[in-house]
Design a protein around this motif. Sequence first.
Motif, PDB file in Angstrom:
ATOM      1  N   VAL A 244       0.875  -2.665  -8.196  1.00 57.33           N
ATOM      2  CA  VAL A 244       2.350  -2.646  -8.056  1.00 57.33           C
ATOM      3  C   VAL A 244       2.861  -4.001  -7.553  1.00 57.33           C
ATOM      4  CG1 VAL A 244       2.440  -0.141  -7.666  1.00 57.33           C
ATOM      5  CG2 VAL A 244       2.397  -1.673  -5.692  1.00 57.33           C
TER       6      VAL A 244
ATOM      7  N   ARG B 275       0.837  -1.199   0.000  1.00 52.53           N
ATOM      8  CA  ARG B 275       0.000   0.000   0.000  1.00 52.53           C
ATOM      9  C   ARG B 275       0.877   1.256   0.000  1.00 52.53           C
ATOM     10  NH1 ARG B 275      -5.620  -0.411   1.809  1.00 52.53           N
ATOM     11  NH2 ARG B 275      -6.230  -2.596   1.815  1.00 52.53           N
TER      12      ARG B 275
ATOM     13  N   LEU C 172       0.452   4.448 -13.190  1.00 53.17           N
ATOM     14  CA  LEU C 172       1.470   3.690 -12.433  1.00 53.17           C
ATOM     15  C   LEU C 172       2.505   3.064 -13.367  1.00 53.17           C
ATOM     16  CD1 LEU C 172      -0.876   1.759  -9.919  1.00 53.17           C
ATOM     17  CD2 LEU C 172       0.383   3.864  -9.475  1.00 53.17           C
TER      18      LEU C 172
ATOM     19  N   GLY D  74       2.124   1.675  -3.448  1.00 49.79           N
ATOM     20  CA  GLY D  74       1.005   2.106  -4.289  1.00 49.79           C
ATOM     21  C   GLY D  74       0.681   3.578  -4.077  1.00 49.79           C
TER      22      GLY D  74
ATOM     23  N   ALA E 144      -4.149   0.324  -6.179  1.00 49.22           N
ATOM     24  CA  ALA E 144      -2.779   0.627  -6.632  1.00 49.22           C
ATOM     25  C   ALA E 144      -1.811  -0.405  -6.053  1.00 49.22           C
ATOM     26  CB  ALA E 144      -2.383   2.039  -6.201  1.00 49.22           C
ATOM     27  N   ALA E 145      -2.020  -0.792  -4.791  1.00 49.38           N
ATOM     28  CA  ALA E 145      -1.163  -1.811  -4.156  1.00 49.38           C
ATOM     29  C   ALA E 145      -1.233  -3.110  -4.941  1.00 49.38           C
ATOM     30  CB  ALA E 145      -1.610  -2.037  -2.705  1.00 49.38           C
TER      31      ALA E 145
END
Length: 208
Positions: free
Chosen positions: A87, A38, A52, A41, A83-84
């Motif tokens: 990535v 997280r 990203l 992210g 987002a976590a």
Amino acid sequence: MTFIVAIDGPAAGGKGTIARAVASRFGFAYLDTGLLYRAVGRRALAELGPALEGESELVRIASAITEPDIHRDDLRTAAVAQAAGRVATVTGVRDALVTFQRRFAGQQCGAILDGRDIGTVICPDADVKLFITADPEVRAERRFQELAGRGEATDFKTVLGDLIRRDTMDAERDAAPMRPADDAIVIDTSDLSIKEAVATVIAQIEKQ
Ligand code: CDP
């Protein structure tokens, strides 16, 4: 010799609640490894924008993550969770976070780590390996209550869709996919109260 408990499983399955209770019962240090992803992210969203993009940039960001980054209070949003998940598919990002996790696991007081690949990749020799799961609807309801309780504007259907999308990404990626280790005990918490789930896990650890 230190004692290590590895807890893996899908999003909002109750890993954190169980891990915290177990840590306080046995005096273990606790690391929610999802916070590392997280943190990457969140920073990637801020520095690279919503696409990203740029593997080397993502690896640079992951390599720079330190303890204070995981104690921020803005890591629990739905946007940062997605987002976590993205990535976390990048091998270089995962590699950059291994040392932090293994160092944490080596503490003398014993350690409990939760995530997706703790029993399979980070701590394959953990003393106890658990895979905590629950029906997607049950998990989405828990996460919906959590996000709504923090004032995030959302609805159940969106939370369920996000959660299923992230679980699928976690389970199907090539880099350290989410799965129970061969020697993990699988616990379904769909029909368990928090108290019952914690008691089940404590009983498993006491067996060791
Ligand atoms: O809190 P929740 O269960 O929703 O997720 P989290 O544990 O905070 O993890 C966020 C995301 O980080 C996951 O969906 C995974 O994509 C990634 N993650 C991972 O790949 N490996 C870990 N050991 C922990 C998290």
